[in-house]
Design a protein around this motif. Structure first.
Motif, PDB file in Angstrom:
ATOM      1  N   MET A   1       0.860  -1.191   0.000  1.00 49.58           N
ATOM      2  CA  MET A   1       0.000   0.000   0.000  1.00 49.58           C
ATOM      3  C   MET A   1       0.899   1.245   0.000  1.00 49.58           C
TER       4      MET A   1
ATOM      5  N   ASP B   1      -8.604   5.428   8.083  1.00 45.77           N
ATOM      6  CA  ASP B   1      -9.029   4.157   7.495  1.00 45.77           C
ATOM      7  C   ASP B   1     -10.550   4.206   7.311  1.00 45.77           C
TER       8      ASP B   1
ATOM      9  N   ASN C   1     -13.865   5.988  -3.024  1.00 47.49           N
ATOM     10  CA  ASN C   1     -13.028   5.288  -4.006  1.00 47.49           C
ATOM     11  C   ASN C   1     -12.140   4.206  -3.393  1.00 47.49           C
TER      12      ASN C   1
ATOM     13  N   ASN D   1     -16.971   1.595  -8.166  1.00 46.18           N
ATOM     14  CA  ASN D   1     -17.356   0.190  -8.110  1.00 46.18           C
ATOM     15  C   ASN D   1     -16.413  -0.593  -9.034  1.00 46.18           C
ATOM     16  N   SER D   2     -16.910  -1.507  -9.814  1.00 42.76           N
ATOM     17  CA  SER D   2     -16.086  -2.364 -10.681  1.00 42.76           C
ATOM     18  C   SER D   2     -17.046  -3.075 -11.621  1.00 42.76           C
TER      19      SER D   2
HETATM   20  N1  LIG Z   1      -7.340  -1.219 -10.682  1.00 47.69           N
HETATM   21  C1  LIG Z   1      -8.349  -1.898 -11.219  1.00 47.69           C
HETATM   22  O1  LIG Z   1      -8.152  -2.681 -12.150  1.00 47.69           O
HETATM   23  C2  LIG Z   1      -9.753  -1.652 -10.713  1.00 47.69           C
HETATM   24  C3  LIG Z   1     -10.817  -2.109 -11.528  1.00 47.69           C
HETATM   25  C4  LIG Z   1     -12.116  -1.882 -11.092  1.00 47.69           C
HETATM   26  C5  LIG Z   1     -12.345  -1.231  -9.905  1.00 47.69           C
HETATM   27  N2  LIG Z   1     -11.293  -0.814  -9.125  1.00 47.69           N
HETATM   28  C6  LIG Z   1     -11.614  -0.093  -7.902  1.00 47.69           C
HETATM   29  O2  LIG Z   1     -10.993   1.176  -7.961  1.00 47.69           O
HETATM   30  C7  LIG Z   1     -10.831   1.704  -6.641  1.00 47.69           C
HETATM   31  C8  LIG Z   1      -9.465   2.361  -6.526  1.00 47.69           C
HETATM   32  O3  LIG Z   1      -8.462   1.381  -6.652  1.00 47.69           O
HETATM   33  P1  LIG Z   1      -7.120   1.610  -7.482  1.00 47.69           P
HETATM   34  O4  LIG Z   1      -7.250   0.833  -8.722  1.00 47.69           O
HETATM   35  O5  LIG Z   1      -6.813   3.063  -7.568  1.00 47.69           O
HETATM   36  O6  LIG Z   1      -6.093   0.835  -6.522  1.00 47.69           O
HETATM   37  P2  LIG Z   1      -4.880   1.347  -5.597  1.00 47.69           P
HETATM   38  O7  LIG Z   1      -4.510   0.176  -4.762  1.00 47.69           O
HETATM   39  O8  LIG Z   1      -3.823   1.978  -6.437  1.00 47.69           O
HETATM   40  O9  LIG Z   1      -5.505   2.507  -4.709  1.00 47.69           O
HETATM   41  C9  LIG Z   1      -6.380   2.242  -3.640  1.00 47.69           C
HETATM   42  C10 LIG Z   1      -6.157   3.296  -2.567  1.00 47.69           C
HETATM   43  O10 LIG Z   1      -7.088   3.055  -1.496  1.00 47.69           O
HETATM   44  C11 LIG Z   1      -6.371   3.143  -0.276  1.00 47.69           C
HETATM   45  N3  LIG Z   1      -7.028   2.312   0.738  1.00 47.69           N
HETATM   46  C12 LIG Z   1      -7.111   0.950   0.744  1.00 47.69           C
HETATM   47  N4  LIG Z   1      -7.727   0.544   1.852  1.00 47.69           N
HETATM   48  C13 LIG Z   1      -8.059   1.654   2.551  1.00 47.69           C
HETATM   49  C14 LIG Z   1      -8.736   1.871   3.776  1.00 47.69           C
HETATM   50  N5  LIG Z   1      -9.157   0.846   4.523  1.00 47.69           N
HETATM   51  N6  LIG Z   1      -8.922   3.143   4.189  1.00 47.69           N
HETATM   52  C15 LIG Z   1      -8.462   4.189   3.454  1.00 47.69           C
HETATM   53  N7  LIG Z   1      -7.792   4.040   2.296  1.00 47.69           N
HETATM   54  C16 LIG Z   1      -7.610   2.779   1.853  1.00 47.69           C
HETATM   55  C17 LIG Z   1      -4.972   2.652  -0.586  1.00 47.69           C
HETATM   56  O11 LIG Z   1      -4.039   3.094   0.386  1.00 47.69           O
HETATM   57  C18 LIG Z   1      -4.744   3.243  -1.966  1.00 47.69           C
HETATM   58  O12 LIG Z   1      -4.198   4.538  -1.922  1.00 47.69           O
HETATM   59  C19 LIG Z   1     -11.087   0.529  -5.701  1.00 47.69           C
HETATM   60  O13 LIG Z   1     -12.353   0.678  -5.107  1.00 47.69           O
HETATM   61  C20 LIG Z   1     -11.078  -0.681  -6.632  1.00 47.69           C
HETATM   62  O14 LIG Z   1     -11.866  -1.726  -6.139  1.00 47.69           O
HETATM   63  C21 LIG Z   1     -10.002  -1.019  -9.520  1.00 47.69           C
END
Ligand SMILES: NC(=O)c1ccc[n+]([C@@H]2O[C@H](COP(=O)([O-])OP(=O)(O)OC[C@H]3O[C@@H](n4cnc5c(N)ncnc54)[C@H](O)[C@@H]3O)[C@@H](O)[C@H]2O)c1
Length: 277
Positions: free
Chosen positions: A49, A75, A103, A159-160
């Motif tokens: 992370m 968190d 997000n 979402n996703s």
């Molecule tokens: N990357 C993909 O392929 C993808 C596809 C569909 C959906 N998503 C969704 O997109 C969103 C963002 O993810 P991303 O792709 O930017 O990933 P990422 O891991 O780069 O970023 C996620 C961020 O959320 C923070 N985080 C995680 N748990 C946390 C908590 N308990 N409290 C506060 N902060 C927290 C992390 O520190 C990180 O900065 C997520 O909800 C994920 O499910 C991602």
């Protein structure tokens, strides 16, 4: 004039990935930013992370755009901490709250399927606590402040495509992720209906794969090799394996700015056609 000039946006998971991209683009378009991230490992999630320095560097980039920024390490599972972060951020940035991007999320993928029941329970609980309850905590913390400010507003859940379909694989991490994201559709519809009278709109974006820290790591590479069938099921139909951060940000910007002023309760895929597979 920017598309969200003078607005204040609260963003969870802002330190990196999609949250960071949204924060920077909204700031470029004139918004002040309340940037929230846990910046801590999320056991049993195995990939790394961000650390607090990434949240600090985001703040510097926002300030360089001549926008105000409030950061808080918190968190999303801790409802009281998110409530305090929202209150303090709104107070620091002048009393209004217009945009909320719920997000933050995780996918507790592992190369080998866990067989220890305690680990399986931890994967399920952590995923649901962050991806679903974390979004609810964010909504609970922010909506009273939006109503008090009296300017209406727009909320977007990240979402996703897994929130609108399933790709089962005897895999607790994927089952928990899919369940957590499906639950958000129910939360979205109830929240959109309940707060429409306050001119608060609630929508979600549903990305296909985006190259962020969530999928761009060694565990994911080994997992994909081990489950080639899953790769086929999960692929897109437009000729691209992934979409860019900017594609998701553009959809978010559309939903939260005046362009989306009469759009609420919508689950918007940004998926290169993946849902048609
Ligand atoms: N990357 C993909 O392929 C993808 C596809 C569909 C959906 N998503 C969704 O997109 C969103 C963002 O993810 P991303 O792709 O930017 O990933 P990422 O891991 O780069 O970023 C996620 C961020 O959320 C923070 N985080 C995680 N748990 C946390 C908590 N308990 N409290 C506060 N902060 C927290 C992390 O520190 C990180 O900065 C997520 O909800 C994920 O499910 C991602």
């Amino acid at each position: 004039m920017g598309r969200v000039e003078g607005k204040v946006a609260f963003i969870t998971g802002a330190a990196r990935g999609q949250g960071r991209a949204h924060a920077l683009r909204l700031a470029e378009e004139g918004a002040d930013i309340i940037a929230i991230d846990a910046c801590a490992s999320m056991d049993p999630v195995q990939y790394a992370m961000p650390d607090p320095a990434e949240l600090d560097s985001l703040a510097k980039e926002i300030e360089a755009l001549d926008r105000r920024v409030f950061t808080r390490i918190a968190d999303v599972r801790d409802g009281a901490a998110i409530e305090a972060a929202a209150k303090d951020g709104v107070e620091a940035l002048g009393g209004r709250l217009d945009i909320v991007l719920a997000n933050a999320g995780v996918w507790a993928v592992s190369v080998d399927e866990p067989t220890d029941p305690a680990v399986r329970r931890a994967v399920w609980k952590t995923t649901l606590d962050i991806n679903t309850t974390g979004v609810w905590n964010t909504v609970e913390a922010c909506i009273p402040l939006m109503i008090a400010a009296g300017n209406g507003g727009a909320i977007v859940f990240t979402n996703s495509i897994q929130g609108l379909r399933y790709a089962s694989n005897h895999d607790i991490s994927l089952t928990a992720y899919t369940a957590s994201k499906h639950a958000l559709v129910g939360l979205l519809r109830c929240t959109a209906r309940d707060y429409a009278e306050h001119s608060i709109r609630v929508n979600s974006v549903h990305p296909t794969g985006v190259l962020t820290g969530m999928i761009n790591h060694e565990i994911m590479g080994a997992y994909a090799e081990k489950h080639p069938r899953l790769g086929e099921v999960m692929g897109n139909i437009l000729p691209t394996p992934l979409v860019d951060l900017a594609d998701i940000t553009e959809a978010v910007l559309y939903l939260v700015s005046d362009s989306g002023r009469y759009i609420t309760g919508v689950t918007l895929p940004v998926d290169a056609g993946a849902l048609l597979k």
